[in-house]
Write an enzyme that holds these catalytic residues in place. Structure first.
Site, mmCIF file in Angstrom:
data_model
loop_
_atom_site.group_PDB
_atom_site.id
_atom_site.type_symbol
_atom_site.label_atom_id
_atom_site.label_comp_id
_atom_site.label_asym_id
_atom_site.label_seq_id
_atom_site.Cartn_x
_atom_site.Cartn_y
_atom_site.Cartn_z
ATOM 1 N N HIS A 199 0.924 -1.146 0.018
ATOM 2 C CA HIS A 199 0.114 -0.010 0.012
ATOM 3 C C HIS A 199 0.888 1.313 -0.050
ATOM 4 C CE1 HIS A 199 -4.008 -1.951 1.878
ATOM 5 N NE2 HIS A 199 -3.858 -1.824 0.302
ATOM 6 N N ARG A 300 -7.843 -1.108 -13.321
ATOM 7 C CA ARG A 300 -8.012 -2.199 -12.301
ATOM 8 C C ARG A 300 -9.537 -2.067 -11.793
ATOM 9 N NH1 ARG A 300 -2.969 0.067 -10.921
ATOM 10 N NH2 ARG A 300 -1.243 -1.085 -11.182
ATOM 11 N N ARG A 336 -9.528 -4.090 -17.418
ATOM 12 C CA ARG A 336 -9.064 -5.391 -17.004
ATOM 13 C C ARG A 336 -10.476 -6.033 -16.220
ATOM 14 N NH1 ARG A 336 -4.290 -6.586 -12.921
ATOM 15 N NH2 ARG A 336 -5.537 -5.444 -11.327
ATOM 16 N N ASN A 448 4.288 -8.202 -13.062
ATOM 17 C CA ASN A 448 4.244 -8.756 -11.524
ATOM 18 C C ASN A 448 3.887 -10.021 -11.378
ATOM 19 O OD1 ASN A 448 4.866 -5.780 -11.664
ATOM 20 N ND2 ASN A 448 2.753 -5.290 -10.552
ATOM 21 N N ASP A 449 2.918 -10.433 -11.522
ATOM 22 C CA ASP A 449 2.221 -11.749 -11.452
ATOM 23 C C ASP A 449 3.189 -12.788 -12.341
ATOM 24 O OD1 ASP A 449 0.398 -11.980 -9.305
ATOM 25 O OD2 ASP A 449 -1.176 -11.194 -10.438
ATOM 26 N N CYS A 496 1.668 -4.269 -18.713
ATOM 27 C CA CYS A 496 1.050 -3.275 -17.795
ATOM 28 C C CYS A 496 1.799 -3.655 -16.490
ATOM 29 C CB CYS A 496 -0.265 -3.428 -18.011
ATOM 30 S SG CYS A 496 -0.969 -4.950 -17.605
#
Length: 573
Positions: A199, A300, A336, A448-449, A496
């Site tokens: 965060h 998002r 997305r 990222n994933d 992205c």
């Protein structure tokens, strides 16, 4: 910056994980820690231990006050800051948390001990769940600290009143603390804990603040001592000398000049690479739409869902999507679909407990258990397209097979969505990118994933950040395979994830054949500048060098060696 680590002053250099690329110099302002009180500390009324009913009322009132204050802060905030504050407020108002604490208090347990026991139980549950829930442990402990302070009549923990531009330093910074910052007086954020996708880092990126997380020893810094914070290098130089201050000044001037370039993304020889922004809300679209951005590469949409007890209606969703489309005019908007599930729990679509939520029912896999949720969102996107006359590019997350891509495309097109794509963030999808692209109009790489699943490393575990380095050759191999499939079929392949905002990596991605890059708006000027000073052939040479490397540091070093000296100097590489 290189100067920050050469001839460092006696105070030395602290190292962490940087978020962004800016650098600043300023005095330290330490965040006020949580109140330190014994677990058995009694609540005193007129100097005497309170009656059980008084303790119950004080704790209940403290929870309500904390939740109300957080909601007020959320209402006054915007974008991601608002969303994470709302999430923390919801946690403070959580009935299970409050009632379990009150039950212990009613049984005669001291209020602090009762709070600690219940919070620790919930924290262990969140940490075991991993992913999004693990990241919310910081929020949970922030709620605990505020409730303890309110119950016992102590000062609230958090950021002190800032009377001059300062570097905010904390063990960890809760969203409520971040949202309370006086942005006119905040130069940077430094924390001992946290991760590059937590965060604090996300909010710092939205606010355009340089940020360095996981800095061991940060809370030992004295209030008022000057430090040089370099988000690009992930360094904090204590009591910087004139050479470091001069380097920071040069970087600031370079950033000012970079921001003046506002044209479309392209290499020096005219090869177009669309430069797009990542957003979380329609309000974000309105903000970035006013700047020099070619569109949105990642909307998002889960933000619309995550803090609700019931699913948003089709009309509510359609209005939010239409607002974003109108804000961007005729520019590209990539949406997305809902990326939520076991690690981003929905109150209205809770999944059974899972031992490993990151590998569970999330993203498009929700269609297996709650197809109406997916179909309502697609219908809303189709309605927004019809209402605005703009065509969103709609993609599904967590696609693993060509069959899933085919199923999503059929559902989306049946709902009236004209341009359909999927995310490539699972190695299986990258390895079968050609077959997946045969089913859809485009793909976007979520690096990222993709790194998390390729390297078997939770992307929220800051201590494993080296394994999640965007330069890991294994991850680049999968990016290259996906881009190659796009070139063969003549279909767009975007990125992205965080790697798109790394200006040097952007050159490599361009060399691999990626057609668009989506990032935090603050990263756009450096990426635009880097592209304009390298030809496509130079980018391809960098890509080949990075792919041939045996490690992430070598991949970066080999690509950097091929970069133009002018760009290296201007961007502080």
């Amino acid at each position: 910056m290189t100067a920050a680590t050469v001839g460092a002053p006696a105070g030395g250099v602290l190292h962490g994980v940087g978020v962004g690329r800016r650098s600043v110099v300023g005095p330290v302002a330490q965040v006020r820690p949580a109140p330190t009180v014994p677990a058995d500390a009694p609540l005193l009324v007129d100097g005497r231990p309170a009656e059980p009913a008084q303790v119950h009322a004080a704790v209940e009132t403290a929870f309500a006050d904390v939740a109300a204050r957080l909601r007020t802060q959320a209402d006054a905030a915007t974008g991601t800051v608002r969303d994470v504050l709302a999430a923390t407020a919801q946690m403070a108002a959580d009935n299970a948390l409050r009632t379990q604490v009150l039950a212990r208090v009613d049984a005669g347990e001291p209020p602090v001990a009762a709070l600690d026991a219940v919070v620790q139980m919930f924290a262990q549950m969140f940490e075991q769940a991993g992913g999004y829930l693990a990241e919310r442990v910081t929020d949970l402990r922030s709620v605990r600290d505020r409730v303890v302070a309110r119950t016992l009549g102590l000062p609230d923990p958090g950021v002190p009143a800032l009377t001059r531009p300062s570097v905010v330093v904390a063990r960890d910074l809760a969203p409520a603390d971040t949202a309370a910052l006086d942005l006119d007086n905040v130069l940077a954020i430094v924390t001992e804990l946290g991760g590059p996708t937590g965060h604090t880092a996300i909010i710092a990126g939205q606010l355009g603040l340089p940020c360095v997380v996981r800095v061991a020893g940060a809370t030992d810094l004295e209030d008022g001592v000057d430090v040089a914070v370099d988000a690009s290098d992930g360094t904090v130089v204590v009591a910087p000398g004139d050479d470091v201050r001069a380097a920071v000044a040069r970087r600031a001037e370079a950033d000012r000049l970079l921001a003046q370039e506002t044209g479309p993304g392209a290499t020096a020889d005219g090869h177009a690479v669309a430069l797009l922004a990542n957003i979380g809300t329609a309000a974000d679209a309105e903000r970035v739409g006013a700047g020099p951005v070619e569109g949105v590469g990642l909307f998002r949409t889960e933000v619309i869902f995550l803090e609700r007890t019931t699913a948003p209606t089709q009309d509510e969703q359609a209005e939010a999507y239409a607002q974003a489309l109108r804000a961007m005019g005729d520019r590209k908007v990539v949406v997305r679909t809902l990326d939520a599930g076991a690690d981003k729990p929905l109150a209205f679509a809770t999944q059974p407990d899972e031992e490993n939520p990151a590998l569970g029912v999330r993203g498009y896999r929700l269609v297996r258990s709650n197809p109406a949720l997916v179909e309502t969102q697609l219908a809303a996107l189709g309605a927004a397209q019809a209402a605005t006359g703009s065509t969103p590019w709609v993609m599904a997350p967590m696609i693993a097979t060509p069959a899933e891509a085919r199923d999503f495309a059929a559902r989306a097109r049946a709902a009236g969505v004209a341009t359909v794509g999927v995310m490539v963030e699972i190695p299986a999808a990258a390895l079968r990118a050609r077959e997946i692209l045969a089913e859809v109009d485009f793909v976007s790489l979520g690096t990222n994933d993709l790194a998390q699943y390729t390297m078997a490393t939770d992307r929220l575990r800051g201590e494993l950040a080296d394994l999640l380095d965007v330069w890991q050759p294994a991850v680049l191999d999968l990016v290259a395979a996906t881009a190659r499939a796009g070139q063969e079929l003549g279909k767009p392949v975007g990125v992205c994830g965080e790697s798109a905002g790394d200006a040097l990596m952007a050159l490599v991605l361009t060399g691999l054949g990626v057609t668009s890059l989506s990032m935090s708006p603050g990263a756009l000027p450096a990426v635009r500048f880097a592209l304009r000073h390298h030809t496509r052939e130079q980018c391809e040479q960098m890509a080949r060098a990075a792919l041939a490397a045996s490690s992430a540091p070598q991949a970066r070093a080999d690509a950097l060696a091929l970069a133009e000296p002018q760009v290296r100097e201007s961007l502080g590489w």
